[in-house]
Design a protein around this motif. Structure first.
Motif, PDB file in Angstrom:
ATOM      1  N   LYS A 191      44.688  75.904  13.955  1.00  0.00           N
ATOM      2  CA  LYS A 191      45.597  74.830  14.507  1.00  0.00           C
ATOM      3  C   LYS A 191      45.251  73.716  15.283  1.00  0.00           C
ATOM      4  O   LYS A 191      45.087  72.600  15.193  1.00  0.00           O
ATOM      5  N   TRP A 192      44.614  74.427  16.429  1.00  0.00           N
ATOM      6  CA  TRP A 192      44.136  73.510  17.696  1.00  0.00           C
ATOM      7  C   TRP A 192      42.819  73.491  17.824  1.00  0.00           C
ATOM      8  O   TRP A 192      42.213  72.681  18.672  1.00  0.00           O
ATOM      9  N   GLY A 193      41.809  74.340  17.008  1.00  0.00           N
ATOM     10  CA  GLY A 193      40.349  74.444  17.361  1.00  0.00           C
ATOM     11  C   GLY A 193      40.112  75.258  18.290  1.00  0.00           C
ATOM     12  O   GLY A 193      41.060  76.051  18.904  1.00  0.00           O
ATOM     13  N   TYR A 194      38.733  75.408  18.692  1.00  0.00           N
ATOM     14  CA  TYR A 194      38.395  76.637  19.513  1.00  0.00           C
ATOM     15  C   TYR A 194      38.049  76.232  20.949  1.00  0.00           C
ATOM     16  O   TYR A 194      37.467  77.006  21.817  1.00  0.00           O
ATOM     17  N   GLU A 195      37.914  74.769  21.343  1.00  0.00           N
ATOM     18  CA  GLU A 195      37.048  74.222  22.378  1.00  0.00           C
ATOM     19  C   GLU A 195      38.077  74.241  23.679  1.00  0.00           C
ATOM     20  O   GLU A 195      37.487  74.339  24.585  1.00  0.00           O
ATOM     21  N   ASP A 196      39.220  74.125  23.591  1.00  0.00           N
ATOM     22  CA  ASP A 196      40.279  73.974  24.565  1.00  0.00           C
ATOM     23  C   ASP A 196      41.608  74.269  24.320  1.00  0.00           C
ATOM     24  O   ASP A 196      41.894  74.456  23.275  1.00  0.00           O
ATOM     25  N   GLY A 197      42.583  73.994  25.064  1.00  0.00           N
ATOM     26  CA  GLY A 197      43.947  74.276  24.894  1.00  0.00           C
ATOM     27  C   GLY A 197      44.319  75.646  24.517  1.00  0.00           C
ATOM     28  O   GLY A 197      43.744  76.597  24.626  1.00  0.00           O
ATOM     29  N   ARG A 198      45.438  75.605  23.480  1.00  0.00           N
ATOM     30  CA  ARG A 198      46.103  76.887  22.941  1.00  0.00           C
ATOM     31  C   ARG A 198      44.966  77.618  21.930  1.00  0.00           C
ATOM     32  O   ARG A 198      44.712  78.699  21.962  1.00  0.00           O
ATOM     33  N   GLY A 199      44.243  76.773  21.411  1.00  0.00           N
ATOM     34  CA  GLY A 199      42.933  77.526  20.647  1.00  0.00           C
ATOM     35  C   GLY A 199      41.815  78.061  21.115  1.00  0.00           C
ATOM     36  O   GLY A 199      41.744  79.358  20.923  1.00  0.00           O
ATOM     37  N   LYS A 200      41.565  77.806  22.345  1.00  0.00           N
ATOM     38  CA  LYS A 200      40.620  78.326  23.194  1.00  0.00           C
ATOM     39  C   LYS A 200      41.287  79.593  23.767  1.00  0.00           C
ATOM     40  O   LYS A 200      40.662  80.582  24.004  1.00  0.00           O
ATOM     41  N   GLU A 201      42.685  79.477  24.256  1.00  0.00           N
ATOM     42  CA  GLU A 201      43.271  80.549  24.733  1.00  0.00           C
ATOM     43  C   GLU A 201      43.241  81.627  23.900  1.00  0.00           C
ATOM     44  O   GLU A 201      43.108  82.795  24.161  1.00  0.00           O
ATOM     45  N   ALA A 202      43.643  81.277  22.694  1.00  0.00           N
ATOM     46  CA  ALA A 202      43.903  82.392  21.495  1.00  0.00           C
ATOM     47  C   ALA A 202      42.532  82.977  21.316  1.00  0.00           C
ATOM     48  O   ALA A 202      42.568  84.326  21.193  1.00  0.00           O
ATOM     49  N   LEU A 203      41.511  82.475  21.401  1.00  0.00           N
ATOM     50  CA  LEU A 203      40.010  82.939  21.048  1.00  0.00           C
ATOM     51  C   LEU A 203      39.819  83.784  22.380  1.00  0.00           C
ATOM     52  O   LEU A 203      39.257  84.829  22.299  1.00  0.00           O
ATOM     53  N   ASP A 204      40.022  83.468  23.260  1.00  0.00           N
ATOM     54  CA  ASP A 204      39.657  84.239  24.697  1.00  0.00           C
ATOM     55  C   ASP A 204      40.656  85.616  24.532  1.00  0.00           C
ATOM     56  O   ASP A 204      39.982  86.646  24.930  1.00  0.00           O
ATOM     57  N   ARG A 205      41.712  85.415  24.072  1.00  0.00           N
ATOM     58  CA  ARG A 205      42.677  86.686  23.981  1.00  0.00           C
ATOM     59  C   ARG A 205      42.168  87.707  22.754  1.00  0.00           C
ATOM     60  O   ARG A 205      42.218  88.900  22.803  1.00  0.00           O
ATOM     61  N   MET A 206      41.723  87.046  21.707  1.00  0.00           N
ATOM     62  CA  MET A 206      41.015  87.657  20.903  1.00  0.00           C
ATOM     63  C   MET A 206      39.831  88.530  21.347  1.00  0.00           C
ATOM     64  O   MET A 206      39.701  89.654  21.190  1.00  0.00           O
ATOM     65  N   ASN A 207      38.914  87.764  21.969  1.00  0.00           N
ATOM     66  CA  ASN A 207      37.790  88.427  22.713  1.00  0.00           C
ATOM     67  C   ASN A 207      38.137  89.443  23.790  1.00  0.00           C
ATOM     68  O   ASN A 207      37.617  90.583  23.927  1.00  0.00           O
ATOM     69  N   TRP A 208      39.508  89.413  24.457  1.00  0.00           N
ATOM     70  CA  TRP A 208      39.956  90.366  25.326  1.00  0.00           C
ATOM     71  C   TRP A 208      40.149  91.636  24.646  1.00  0.00           C
ATOM     72  O   TRP A 208      39.998  92.768  25.141  1.00  0.00           O
ATOM     73  N   ALA A 209      41.107  91.599  23.552  1.00  0.00           N
ATOM     74  CA  ALA A 209      41.300  92.709  22.982  1.00  0.00           C
ATOM     75  C   ALA A 209      40.166  93.418  22.182  1.00  0.00           C
ATOM     76  O   ALA A 209      40.129  94.713  22.327  1.00  0.00           O
ATOM     77  N   HIS A 210      39.203  92.612  21.566  1.00  0.00           N
ATOM     78  CA  HIS A 210      37.993  93.225  21.032  1.00  0.00           C
ATOM     79  C   HIS A 210      37.381  94.062  22.266  1.00  0.00           C
ATOM     80  O   HIS A 210      36.489  94.976  21.818  1.00  0.00           O
TER      81      HIS A 210
END
Length: 296
Positions: A83-102
């Protein structure tokens, strides 16, 4: 958007490599919101056919004790990125969270790479088969460039350099790694029963059989599930195609819709991205956080 094909026209004007975040937002959010969710459900199911993947998932125990949360949290993180992309905001936060879990698990690069590939090719396969229109080339390439960039930010290496090369790599991975294992069956059965739980109990046998009909023979064999009767798959595909034809005549969406925009079962009152993930890991993380200071 005033015309049913205005979004498609915009997608076809965009550059798929430069504008892939916009293409994914338009395609999944406006054109195929329902189809993309169903396709990604099948994509996740495909990943369970590789014992190296299912063994890890089975060992965590989440598919036995927290199946709904596992489904919801994974879907929410993927949807936030789309929805938001991966560069900033909620999209980047979600990608960081996924990396944290993995980061808490040892996962082979090829397994990461295969899961990434399913997010590209399963939506294309589903939409082209039963969507209200087929994907255009810019959409297919947009999906590829989007997930290639996400994969790089996840530390995945060896991502093939073209849409076609990655598709061939993915098919080869399936030929070499899909085979029956008890862990496949346990994870697949837990996920199947999750889907069954969403419907009235009287419909359970039909839902189970419909799930079998949505899996190809290679997947059926890897799970050890019963093969559906010969006419079941054509009948189900025909029903989905009829839905696609109906959607074709609906007015275009005026606002995007992603999984994040629907009320989910695990977090009915809303959620914070920083609290998504395996409950055990989230609880441990919360314990490590310093207590808030008391006001003077």
């Amino acid at each position: 958007m005033a015309n049913r094909f205005d979004v498609l026209a915009e997608i076809e004007r965009l550059d798929p490599e430069r504008d892939h975040q916009r293409i994914v937002h338009l395609s999944l959010g406006y054109e195929f919101p329902w189809d993309s969710i169903r396709a990604l459900e099948i994509a996740l199911y495909r990943t369970y056919c590789a014992p190296s993947i299912s063994t890890l998932l089975d060992r965590t125990g989440e598919f036995r004790t927290a199946t709904q949360r596992r489904y919801d949290d994974t879907s929410l993180l993927i949807a936030e990125i789309c929805k938001w992309g991966y560069e900033d905001g909620r999209g980047k936060e979600a990608l960081d969270r996924m990396n944290w879990a993995h980061a808490h698990y040892k996962i082979a690069n090829d397994d990461f790479l295969y899961v990434l590939s399913t997010f590209i090719y399963q939506p294309v396969a589903w939409i082209d088969a039963v969507g209200w229109r087929p994907t255009c080339r810019n959409e297919r390439l947009g999906y590829y460039y989007f997930w290639r960039e996400v994969g790089g930010r996840m530390g995945i290496t060896g991502i093939p350099g073209s849409y076609e090369a990655f598709e061939e790599w993915s098919r080869r991975y399936e030929r070499e790694n899909f085979r029956f294992a008890d862990t496949n069956q346990r994870v697949g059965t837990s996920t199947r029963e999750l889907f069954v739980s969403w419907f009235p109990r009287i419909a359970a046998p039909i839902v189970r059989y419909s799930i079998y009909a949505m899996l190809d023979d290679q997947m059926i064999a890897a799970f050890g599930f019963p093969r559906p009767l010969p006419l079941t798959r054509p009948l189900l595909k025909g029903a989905l195609k009829l839905r696609g034809r109906f959607v074709r005549f609906l007015p275009p969406r005026r606002t995007p819709h992603f999984f994040t925009d629907s009320r989910n079962r695990t977090h009915p009152g809303g959620y914070h991205i920083g609290e998504l993930g395996p409950e055990r890991l989230v609880a441990a993380e919360q314990k490590r956080k310093p207590a808030p200071s008391r006001p003077c």
